[in-house]
Design an enzyme around this catalytic site. Structure first.
Site, PDB file in Angstrom:
ATOM      1  CD  GLU A  35      37.581  45.210  36.804  1.00 56.77           C
ATOM      2  OE1 GLU A  35      37.200  45.038  37.985  1.00 56.77           O
ATOM      3  OE2 GLU A  35      38.779  45.397  36.521  1.00 56.77           O
ATOM      4  CE1 TYR A 118      37.829  48.513  41.327  1.00 61.00           C
ATOM      5  CE2 TYR A 118      36.282  46.895  40.459  1.00 61.00           C
ATOM      6  CZ  TYR A 118      37.578  47.345  40.631  1.00 61.00           C
ATOM      7  OH  TYR A 118      38.622  46.635  40.093  1.00 61.00           O
ATOM      8  CG  ASP A 136      40.424  47.015  44.769  1.00 57.82           C
ATOM      9  OD1 ASP A 136      41.304  47.756  45.268  1.00 57.82           O
ATOM     10  OD2 ASP A 136      40.702  45.937  44.204  1.00 57.82           O
TER      11      ASP A 136
END
Length: 293
Positions: A35, A118, A136
């Site tokens: 990520e 996020y 996102d």
């Protein structure tokens, strides 16, 4: 109008990309690393660097034990190298304060270095199968088009609530989140949506005749920017095992000395570069001896 979980999950089961961080046995830490790397960076560029990183540093403690300069070198040309620094800081906290285990809940994840709204939800969802909304740009685009009938929409504080309302009320919610993201990344794309192969039978944007977007799309320029100059300076430092002179850095950007100086100053401020007592420059952690800390 909602998004059919049956349609979306059936499509995802057949069409999902075989990405290494989605495979069985991948740890929460390894998903967290993916990520960090995927922020503003295409999957194709991330895959080889992620794989090499995980082979070298499979855990948070292994990453924490590495010197900052080693981490910056391993980050290579992924761009936005402050992410590498923050990932290293995150590893140190997880190794020292959480017994090398990535926290499960969003609130705790949000306290870690480099982790925002996020990333916290993505890790909770994809690593621990938590039923939390993950938003996102891809997810926002799919929902904006399919549910609200618009081509695009700016980020909003209502995004999380909007996506949370779509999640199935069962154990398929994490997979639904991944499928929604995949649909936006591979089918419902920003510039050339492939509506002919979309699995959703109901889409308000399609039904409305694909009205044009209202949000001005910024084209991110790279050539000639401070980002490019920073990258060139870091390339010199990554390729050297000892501190380098100012002259060695100056030659990488002769066209605009003021811009070069500004870029170097920003690297020093960000803690990515250090200056030695004799005036040379090195990656963070190598300023004293020229060797990894």
């Amino acid at each position: 109008m909602s998004i059919s979980p049956v349609e979306l999950l059936s499509w995802y089961d057949d069409a999902r990309r075989d990405l290494p961080w989605r495979r069985p046995g991948v740890s929460a830490w390894q998903i967290l690393v993916s990520e960090f790397m995927l922020q503003q960076t295409p999957v194709a560029r991330v895959e080889p660097i992620w794989s090499a990183w995980i082979e070298r540093w499979p855990t948070a403690s292994a990453t924490a034990a590495a010197g900052p300069a080693e981490v910056l070198r391993a980050w290579g040309k992924l761009g936005y190298p402050r992410r590498a620094k923050r990932l290293h800081e995150c590893a140190v906290v997880i190794a020292s304060e959480y017994d090398d285990v990535v926290p499960r809940d969003v609130d705790t994840l949000l306290t870690l270095p480099g982790i925002g709204a996020y990333t916290a939800r993505a890790v909770a969802c994809f690593a621990y199968q938590a039923s939390v909304p993950v938003v996102d740009t891809n997810v926002r685009r799919v929902v904006t088009r399919a549910v609200h009938g618009a081509a695009d929409a700016p980020a909003s504080t209502r995004d999380l609530d909007m996506v949370a309302a779509l999640l199935p009320p069962d154990t398929t919610a994490p997979t639904f989140s991944a499928a929604l993201m995949e649909l936006g990344a591979t089918v419902c794309t920003a510039r050339s949506p492939r509506c002919g192969i979309c699995p959703l039978s109901h889409c308000r944007w399609r039904s409305a005749g694909f009205p044009a977007g209202t949000v001005a799309r910024r084209v991110q320029r790279y050539a000639g920017t401070d980002r490019q100059v920073r990258g060139k300076l870091l390339d010199v430092l990554r390729d050297s095992t000892t501190p380098v002179t100012r002259a060695q850095l100056d030659v990488v950007w002769l066209s605009d000395p003021a811009q070069r100086d500004r870029a170097l100053d920003s690297l020093l401020v960000d803690g990515l570069v250090e200056q030695t007592a004799d005036g040379r420059f090195a990656l963070a952690g190598e300023g004293e001896t020229g060797q990894p800390a």
